[in-house]
Design a protein around this motif. Structure first.
Motif, mmCIF file in Angstrom:
data_model
loop_
_atom_site.group_PDB
_atom_site.id
_atom_site.type_symbol
_atom_site.label_atom_id
_atom_site.label_comp_id
_atom_site.label_asym_id
_atom_site.label_seq_id
_atom_site.Cartn_x
_atom_site.Cartn_y
_atom_site.Cartn_z
ATOM 1 N N UNK A 50 1.076 -1.390 0.104
ATOM 2 C CA UNK A 50 -0.102 0.022 -0.633
ATOM 3 C C UNK A 50 0.797 1.009 -0.330
ATOM 4 N N UNK A 51 1.889 1.795 0.707
ATOM 5 C CA UNK A 51 2.699 2.736 0.835
ATOM 6 C C UNK A 51 3.219 2.701 -0.607
ATOM 7 N N UNK A 52 3.597 1.811 -1.682
ATOM 8 C CA UNK A 52 4.245 1.830 -2.728
ATOM 9 C C UNK A 52 3.554 2.105 -3.226
ATOM 10 N N UNK A 53 2.525 1.783 -3.371
ATOM 11 C CA UNK A 53 0.920 2.032 -4.268
ATOM 12 C C UNK A 53 0.984 3.817 -4.023
ATOM 13 N N UNK A 54 0.813 4.131 -2.634
ATOM 14 C CA UNK A 54 -0.081 5.921 -2.843
ATOM 15 C C UNK A 54 1.353 6.356 -2.748
ATOM 16 N N UNK A 55 2.625 6.327 -2.450
ATOM 17 C CA UNK A 55 4.339 7.157 -3.512
ATOM 18 C C UNK A 55 3.424 7.280 -5.311
ATOM 19 N N UNK A 56 3.018 6.242 -5.289
ATOM 20 C CA UNK A 56 2.909 5.720 -7.359
ATOM 21 C C UNK A 56 1.434 6.860 -7.835
ATOM 22 N N UNK A 57 0.936 6.834 -6.758
ATOM 23 C CA UNK A 57 -0.080 7.983 -7.212
ATOM 24 C C UNK A 57 -0.035 8.827 -7.147
ATOM 25 N N UNK A 58 0.605 9.276 -5.805
ATOM 26 C CA UNK A 58 0.583 10.814 -5.608
ATOM 27 C C UNK A 58 2.355 11.165 -6.665
ATOM 28 N N UNK A 59 3.436 10.700 -7.321
ATOM 29 C CA UNK A 59 4.030 10.964 -7.794
ATOM 30 C C UNK A 59 3.648 11.059 -9.617
ATOM 31 N N UNK A 60 2.387 10.536 -10.115
ATOM 32 C CA UNK A 60 2.215 10.064 -11.005
ATOM 33 C C UNK A 60 1.687 11.605 -10.678
ATOM 34 N N UNK A 61 0.535 11.642 -10.165
ATOM 35 C CA UNK A 61 0.160 12.872 -10.366
ATOM 36 C C UNK A 61 0.566 13.822 -10.002
ATOM 37 N N UNK A 62 1.474 14.377 -9.434
ATOM 38 C CA UNK A 62 2.133 15.794 -8.963
ATOM 39 C C UNK A 62 2.957 15.819 -10.915
ATOM 40 N N UNK A 63 4.239 14.216 -10.668
ATOM 41 C CA UNK A 63 3.758 15.271 -12.650
ATOM 42 C C UNK A 63 3.123 15.574 -13.469
ATOM 43 N N UNK A 64 1.793 14.960 -13.301
ATOM 44 C CA UNK A 64 0.800 15.213 -14.262
ATOM 45 C C UNK A 64 0.405 16.734 -14.550
ATOM 46 N N UNK A 65 0.254 17.102 -13.050
ATOM 47 C CA UNK A 65 0.244 18.752 -13.214
ATOM 48 C C UNK A 65 1.267 19.773 -14.067
ATOM 49 N N UNK A 66 2.404 19.108 -12.990
ATOM 50 C CA UNK A 66 3.131 20.229 -13.216
ATOM 51 C C UNK A 66 3.931 20.325 -14.789
ATOM 52 N N UNK A 67 3.721 19.489 -15.787
ATOM 53 C CA UNK A 67 3.616 19.303 -17.382
ATOM 54 C C UNK A 67 2.465 19.578 -17.922
ATOM 55 N N UNK A 68 1.330 19.502 -17.607
ATOM 56 C CA UNK A 68 0.288 20.326 -18.146
ATOM 57 C C UNK A 68 0.523 21.788 -17.693
ATOM 58 N N UNK A 69 0.829 22.549 -16.568
ATOM 59 C CA UNK A 69 0.732 23.397 -16.345
ATOM 60 C C UNK A 69 2.299 24.119 -17.247
ATOM 61 N N UNK A 70 3.375 23.206 -16.841
ATOM 62 C CA UNK A 70 4.330 24.006 -17.853
ATOM 63 C C UNK A 70 5.381 23.941 -18.955
ATOM 64 N N UNK A 71 4.966 22.404 -19.424
ATOM 65 C CA UNK A 71 5.122 21.846 -20.563
ATOM 66 C C UNK A 71 5.234 23.464 -21.663
ATOM 67 N N UNK A 72 5.344 23.437 -22.734
ATOM 68 C CA UNK A 72 5.325 24.507 -23.867
ATOM 69 C C UNK A 72 4.195 23.897 -24.139
ATOM 70 N N UNK A 73 3.842 23.157 -23.962
ATOM 71 C CA UNK A 73 1.116 23.191 -24.350
ATOM 72 C C UNK A 73 1.013 23.428 -24.149
ATOM 73 N N UNK A 74 1.532 22.782 -22.310
ATOM 74 C CA UNK A 74 0.334 23.733 -21.288
ATOM 75 C C UNK A 74 0.436 25.463 -21.390
#
Length: 406
Positions: free
Chosen positions: A298-322
């Motif tokens: 469960x701990x690894x699952x929690x880390x993966x979920x949070x990590x993916x969401x953080x990267x998703x938001x950052x990529x959406x807001x700060x990538x050239x397309x974002x």
């Protein structure tokens, strides 16, 4: 660990109390929440959800607490994705902003009822047939594939406001074209007819049931404790109404959210299949004996979920397309708001809209042509909107100077 009846009773009473408070003091009186109000109440509901996790930690231990937080974050992310479809439905039916709160609260209640039913049915089915984990896992991987397929093939999302049941209702039931406040029925020429508000609620309700088919298998992939599944799902829905108004203008900027959710659902799907193999009872797999595979904690699952969401938001807001999305949509949004601002509105309101519009308009030449072609549906209509807003601003400035001279 067994969850006591007292704990269940207190939890359900708190959730029902929050729903009742939300309806009586907010949605019952139609109004459009300010950004400040939406931010305040969203923060409150998120804080309550996080605080509840600490209560689970004290009552039920760190294992259940970790499962709750993983489930809550996953369900919250899926709920944000659901808001895209809610926006489509609201726009399709042209629901007045002041009445959208009641529609959203109705949707939350329907979602809570539908998901609660699916939770208890799913829990009972899993207890009787552990091989159901294979089905859930394959279904989540299939759902993840569909999310990615929609992005790769550039297929438009299905219009939730145009599903079969709504089309039939429009065809065979007497419905007015105009709203009558937030009423579901109204009188027209002495005849009782439905208003579009009822159709909106039908569309929202049916969409909620569809979403439940995705979200429940996802959370069962993180925990099989019915109490944790129910509370994580309930708290993820509680602040959805306020979150809708808070991130209304930001939703279309989360351009990689579908990719992030696809990764999360795919990961949980694999986790479920591994768990199913670990508890295998199917005769055609390893002779009906458990397969010794690695199980994801469960701990690894929690880390993966949070990590993916953080990267998703950052990529959406700060990538050239974002950044291109932010500029293009920002110019359109504030041009529309400026055109819709009446002369009687406070000067500060018109000035803010004009300043924001000019800020994004000035950045448009920096947007690469490939993003302009991809993100702007019609260049002619888009630039016509900006020019009309700019021309109105110039006219207002000229009129103000003329009045000052006189």
């Amino acid at each position: 660990m067994e969850i006591s009846g007292l704990q269940w009773g207190i939890t359900i009473a708190v959730i029902l109390g929050l729903l009742a408070y939300d309806f009586i003091f907010h949605a019952r009186k139609p109004h459009e929440p300010t950004i400040k109000e939406a931010a305040l109440w969203t923060s409150l509901y998120v804080s309550l959800a996080l605080l509840f996790g600490l209560i689970v930690l004290i009552w039920d231990g760190p294992g259940f607490a970790a499962e709750y937080y993983a489930g809550f974050i996953t369900e919250q992310a899926l709920s944000v994705d659901n808001l895209f479809v809610f926006l489509i439905i609201m726009a399709s039916f042209k629901v007045p902003r002041a009445d959208q709160q009641k529609v959203l609260l109705f949707g939350i209640v329907v979602a809570l009822i539908a998901r609660t039913l699916f939770i208890f049915v799913g829990a009972a089915a899993i207890n009787r047939w552990s091989a159901l984990f294979y089905v859930f896992g394959i279904f989540l991987i299939y759902t993840a594939g569909n999310l990615v397929k929609g992005e790769v093939t550039d297929v438009d999302e299905e219009d939730g406001a145009n599903n079969v049941m709504v089309r039939l209702a429009k065809r065979f039931l007497k419905t007015t074209d105009e709203y009558d406040g937030d009423k579901l029925f109204t009188e027209v020429d002495g005849k009782r007819m439905m208003t579009p508000m009822l159709l909106v609620m039908v569309a929202i309700g049916l969409t909620d049931i569809m979403f439940a088919l995705d979200s429940i298998p996802a959370i069962f992939g993180l925990t099989q404790e019915t109490y944790i599944v129910f509370t994580a799902t309930a708290f993820s829905l509680m602040g959805l109404r306020q979150l809708y108004f808070l991130i209304d203008g930001l939703l279309d900027r989360l351009i990689y959210l579908s990719w992030g959710l696809a990764l999360i659902l795919g990961f949980i799907g694999v986790k479920l299949i591994l768990h199913a193999l670990h508890e295998n009872t199917l005769s055609f797999i390893n002779g009906g004996e458990p397969v010794h595979v690695v199980e994801v904690s469960t701990g690894f699952s929690l880390a993966v979920i949070i990590g993916v969401l953080v990267l998703t938001v950052l990529a959406s807001l700060y990538s050239p397309k974002g950044r291109a999305v932010r500029i293009i949509n920002g110019a359109q949004l504030w041009a529309e708001r400026y055109l819709d601002t009446p002369e009687s509105a406070p000067v500060e309101e018109r000035t803010k809209a004009a300043r924001k519009m000019n800020k994004y308009r000035a950045q448009l030449p920096n947007v690469k042509e490939k993003y302009r072609d991809e993100l702007i549906e019609s260049e002619t209509r888009y630039h016509d909107l900006l020019e009309r807003a700019h021309g109105l601003r110039e006219q207002r400035i000229a009129d103000a100077k003329g009045r000052a001279r006189n």
